[in-house]
Scaffold this active site. Structure first.
Site, short mmCIF file in Angstrom:
data_model
loop_
_atom_site.label_atom_id
_atom_site.label_comp_id
_atom_site.label_asym_id
_atom_site.label_seq_id
_atom_site.Cartn_x
_atom_site.Cartn_y
_atom_site.Cartn_z
N ILE A 17 0.80 -1.22 0.00
CA ILE A 17 0.00 0.00 0.00
C ILE A 17 0.83 1.27 0.00
O ILE A 17 0.29 2.37 -0.12
CB ILE A 17 -0.99 0.03 1.20
CG1 ILE A 17 -0.27 -0.20 2.53
CG2 ILE A 17 -2.10 -0.96 0.99
CD1 ILE A 17 -1.18 -0.08 3.75
N GLY A 18 2.14 1.15 0.13
CA GLY A 18 2.94 2.38 0.09
C GLY A 18 4.33 2.19 0.64
O GLY A 18 4.77 1.09 0.94
N GLU A 19 5.01 3.33 0.77
CA GLU A 19 6.38 3.32 1.28
C GLU A 19 6.58 4.53 2.16
O GLU A 19 6.34 5.66 1.74
CB GLU A 19 7.36 3.34 0.10
CG GLU A 19 8.76 2.96 0.50
CD GLU A 19 9.59 2.47 -0.69
OE1 GLU A 19 10.81 2.39 -0.53
OE2 GLU A 19 9.02 2.18 -1.75
N GLY A 20 6.97 4.31 3.42
CA GLY A 20 7.21 5.41 4.35
C GLY A 20 8.64 5.88 4.26
O GLY A 20 9.41 5.45 3.38
N GLY A 23 10.65 2.53 5.18
CA GLY A 23 10.24 1.15 4.93
C GLY A 23 9.01 1.00 4.06
O GLY A 23 8.25 1.95 3.85
N VAL A 25 5.28 -0.60 3.13
CA VAL A 25 4.09 -0.88 3.94
C VAL A 25 3.13 -1.78 3.16
O VAL A 25 2.86 -1.54 1.98
CB VAL A 25 3.37 0.43 4.34
CG1 VAL A 25 2.24 0.13 5.33
CG2 VAL A 25 4.34 1.43 4.95
N LYS A 40 4.61 -2.86 8.25
CA LYS A 40 5.67 -2.01 7.72
C LYS A 40 7.01 -2.71 7.85
O LYS A 40 7.48 -2.98 8.96
CB LYS A 40 5.69 -0.68 8.48
CG LYS A 40 6.73 0.31 8.00
CD LYS A 40 6.54 1.64 8.72
CE LYS A 40 7.56 2.67 8.29
NZ LYS A 40 7.35 3.97 8.94
N ASP A 135 7.99 15.87 9.99
CA ASP A 135 7.74 15.52 8.59
C ASP A 135 6.24 15.50 8.30
O ASP A 135 5.74 14.60 7.63
CB ASP A 135 8.37 14.16 8.26
CG ASP A 135 8.47 13.93 6.74
OD1 ASP A 135 8.44 14.93 5.99
OD2 ASP A 135 8.58 12.77 6.31
#
EC number: 2.7.11.22
Length: 254
Positions: A17-20, A23, A25, A40, A135
């Site tokens: 679902i994404g990238e923080g 890391g 996710v 994550k 952030d």
């Protein structure tokens, strides 16, 4: 303690679902409870000495923080190797950045108020506990399908005290970065989060960023165009900021 951690094999990965900040996710299902969670994976690029300090900071902070408007870290789980570490977090259906991009009609004024109030409640809790997020941006604000907004991605967050300790000014995504950071200030307070909040508020209704700079000098110029040229009268200490002498600011009435 890692010896007591569950295995990531007890979670069924459903989709990425994404990238923080630090890391990747995934959306996943806890096979023991059938609960949908966010998983994550902690990035271990070029880490010879174990877990990155940024991830340790994020885990330590999130284990201490409990608030309805802050993403919940439920537990830490491990893969086949000690280098394979995952954070199990509360799942939110979307982030505000994706929502803004895909919405056909803008948020109403009432919806903007509802979103901002929730973020401010989470931020108040952080600041009361001496944590600066550092952030804040629309992609780090998550929303559940019931409309609950949660602050996420604490990879750059720090605790602070008085007097403030020096920290790197190269934090906060450029569009949301406070002018004192752009001008090299190393002592950081809650004001940098509040500046980012103002930028987020101004972005929610028109669905476009308030200050979309392409470089640090461009970002400073956009701020000056909007708010006027700073000086010692309106910003005591401005002339002593480390990078002020490197820039020629346009003359814009305050």
């Amino acid at each position: 303690q890692l010896g007591r951690c569950r295995s990531v094999k007890e979670f069924e990965k459903l989709n990425r679902i994404g990238e923080g900040t630090y890391g990747i996710v995934y959306r996943a299902r806890d096979t023991l409870t059938d609960e949908t969670v966010a998983l994550k994976k902690v990035r271990m690029d070029n880490e010879k000495d174990g877990m990155p300090i940024s991830s340790l900071r994020e885990i330590t902070l999130l284990l201490q923080l409990r608030h309805p408007n802050i993403v919940e870290l439920k537990e830490v789980v491990v893969g086949n190797h000690l280098e394979s570490i995952f954070l199990v977090m509360g799942y939110c259906e979307q982030d505000l950045a994706s929502l803004l991009e895909n919405m056909q009609t803008p948020f109403s004024e009432a919806q903007v108020k509802c979103i901002i109030l929730q973020v401010l409640k989470g931020l108040q809790y952080l600041h009361e506990n001496y944590v600066i997020h550092r952030d804040l941006k629309v992609s780090n604000l998550l929303m559940t399908d019931k409309g609950c907004v949660k602050i996420a991605d604490f990879g750059l967050a720090r605790t602070y005290g008085m007097p403030p300790k020096p920290m790197t000014p190269k934090v906060v995504t450029l569009w949301y970065r406070a002018p004192e950071l752009l001008l090299g200030m190393t002592t950081q307070t809650t004001s940098i989060d509040m500046w980012a909040m103002g930028c987020i508020l101004a972005e929610l209704q028109p669905h476009k960023p308030l200050l979309p700079g392409t470089s640090e000098i461009h970002q400073i110029d956009l701020i000056v165009q909007l708010l006027g040229t700073p000086n010692e009268n309106i910003w005591p200490g401005f002339s002593k900021l480390p990078l002020v002498s490197q820039y020629t600011l346009r003359k814009q009435p305050y």
